[in-house]
Design a protein around this motif. Structure first.
Motif, PDB file in Angstrom:
ATOM      1  N   TYR A   1     -19.255  -1.456  -1.250  1.00  0.00           N
ATOM      2  CA  TYR A   1     -20.058  -2.674  -1.246  1.00  0.00           C
ATOM      3  C   TYR A   1     -19.399  -3.728  -0.374  1.00  0.00           C
ATOM      4  CZ  TYR A   1     -16.750  -4.157  -4.949  1.00  0.00           C
ATOM      5  OH  TYR A   1     -15.621  -4.443  -5.682  1.00  0.00           O
TER       6      TYR A   1
ATOM      7  N   ARG B   1     -27.492  -4.108  -1.798  1.00  0.00           N
ATOM      8  CA  ARG B   1     -27.471  -2.668  -2.024  1.00  0.00           C
ATOM      9  C   ARG B   1     -28.426  -1.932  -1.093  1.00  0.00           C
ATOM     10  NH1 ARG B   1     -28.771  -0.485  -7.983  1.00  0.00           N
ATOM     11  NH2 ARG B   1     -26.854  -1.645  -8.447  1.00  0.00           N
TER      12      ARG B   1
ATOM     13  N   PRO C   1     -24.664  -9.850   1.447  1.00  0.00           N
ATOM     14  CA  PRO C   1     -24.519  -8.499   0.895  1.00  0.00           C
ATOM     15  C   PRO C   1     -25.807  -8.015   0.253  1.00  0.00           C
ATOM     16  CG  PRO C   1     -23.482 -10.100  -0.544  1.00  0.00           C
ATOM     17  CD  PRO C   1     -23.924 -10.853   0.675  1.00  0.00           C
TER      18      PRO C   1
ATOM     19  N   LEU D   1     -24.979  -5.578  -6.202  1.00  0.00           N
ATOM     20  CA  LEU D   1     -24.500  -5.535  -4.819  1.00  0.00           C
ATOM     21  C   LEU D   1     -23.870  -4.192  -4.471  1.00  0.00           C
ATOM     22  CD1 LEU D   1     -22.822  -9.059  -4.557  1.00  0.00           C
ATOM     23  CD2 LEU D   1     -25.188  -8.404  -4.034  1.00  0.00           C
ATOM     24  N   VAL D   2     -23.762  -3.307  -5.440  1.00  0.00           N
ATOM     25  CA  VAL D   2     -22.973  -2.085  -5.294  1.00  0.00           C
ATOM     26  C   VAL D   2     -23.872  -0.885  -5.034  1.00  0.00           C
ATOM     27  CG1 VAL D   2     -21.309  -0.571  -6.461  1.00  0.00           C
ATOM     28  CG2 VAL D   2     -21.210  -3.058  -6.811  1.00  0.00           C
TER      29      VAL D   2
ATOM     30  N   ALA E   1     -18.667  -1.055   5.676  1.00  0.00           N
ATOM     31  CA  ALA E   1     -19.501  -1.919   4.830  1.00  0.00           C
ATOM     32  C   ALA E   1     -19.949  -3.200   5.531  1.00  0.00           C
ATOM     33  CB  ALA E   1     -18.768  -2.238   3.530  1.00  0.00           C
TER      34      ALA E   1
END
Length: 327
Positions: free
Chosen positions: A92, A270, A268, A113-114, A130
């Protein structure tokens, strides 16, 4: 498990060799909707250099743990964090200027966010992809709207961002022109560039104009790139910069070719990581890791990224500089 962790803490703004110190801090605990991740690897980005120098001192109170990329393993989940369980390998992009950064053995983050780490990537590779991957996705897909058959100019194709931009643009079906030193031409064409121009051997603008111009310019280097972008743009072209904001007079020439400008300060998410992961799984995208250093040598990584030499005359490598946290 120990209740403490080692971090590399930014203790003063300025030169890399005096900016960091090893510290032992309490290991964070996940709150509602959060996961605690054992950080296996992180990386060093231009944003980290700017933060260390003091460019964002209004947002960063010293001492601080900085860094944004994470690839690691979930070790604990907070209440309501049901998307993951201990043992899951994840990657992430941590929120910028919000809480503890990633130059640490453990990190807490909102599970939203992961994403699950692509199985084909090592932790070092995932950490090196990332931030730059999300940046390039936002720049070329979400902002520029790069389409099949269009021509894009990627400045700095051998760099951390540029090496991913060349691959992504090629995967999107664009014709890719990139600037790179002659010694890197074979490298960037191997990534998918159709044409490589040696920016150090002369003015790149006439060479790009001889091709008929480009639909999109991705500025990863700064300097006079924004001012000169209208010289290489086709009508209704788009310019995306991740490094600079133009002066008003620079936009007059852009008006003459109906250009659209975008400026990216990445956020950020996912979904972006998942899209990048699919390209990795399809063999269309691969992080370029030019060097790996241990967490204790973060200062050396900063010096390398700035183009300086460390140890045995090591110079700035191609692609990303990754940091192996647990060795």
């Amino acid at each position: 498990m120990s209740t403490s962790m080692h971090v590399m803490e930014l203790v003063r703004f300025g030169d890399a060799d005096t900016a960091f110190a090893t510290r032992e801090l309490p290991r964070p605990a996940p709150g509602p909707g959060q996961v605690l991740v054992r950080v296996e690897a992180t990386s060093v980005n231009p944003l980290d250099l700017q933060t260390r120098r003091g460019d964002y001192r209004d947002q960063v109170a010293l001492p601080a743990v900085i860094g944004n990329d994470v690839s690691g393993v979930v070790v604990e989940t907070g209440p309501g964090a049901d998307d993951f369980q201990p043992g899951d390998e994840v990657w992430y992009l941590a929120p910028m200027f919000a809480g503890q950064g990633t130059y640490a053995e453990f990190h807490v983050v909102d599970q939203a966010l992961v994403a699950r780490k692509p199985a084909g990537l090592s932790h070092v590779e995932a950490a090196g992809l990332a931030l730059v991957g999300v940046t390039v996705w936002e720049a070329l897909v979400e902002r520029a709207g790069l389409r099949v058959g269009e021509r894009v100019l990627v400045h700095g194709g051998a760099g951390g961002v540029g090496s991913i931009a060349v691959q992504l643009a090629s995967a999107l079906g664009a014709e890719v022109v990139t600037t790179a030193r002659a010694r890197d031409h074979e490298f960037v064409t191997g990534l998918g560039a159709d044409i490589a121009i040696d920016f150090s051997a002369g003015d790149y603008v006439p060479q790009v104009r001889a091709l008929g111009g480009v639909d999109v310019v991705l500025d990863t280097v700064g300097g006079d790139t924004l001012a000169r972008s209208p010289e290489v743009l086709a009508d209704r072209g788009r310019v995306v910069s991740i490094v600079d904001i133009p002066e008003p007079q620079q936009l007059l020439a852009a008006w003459g070719v109906n250009a659209t400008y975008h400026f990216v300060f990445v956020s950020p998410g996912r979904a972006k990581l998942a899209a990048l992961g699919r390209l990795v799984d399809q063999g269309k995208l691969r992080p370029v890791i030019g060097a790996v250093v241990p967490l204790a040598d973060v200062a050396q990584a900063h010096t390398l990224l700035e183009g300086g030499s460390v140890g045995e005359g090591r110079r700035r490598p191609r692609g990303k500089i990754a940091v192996a946290v647990h060795q």
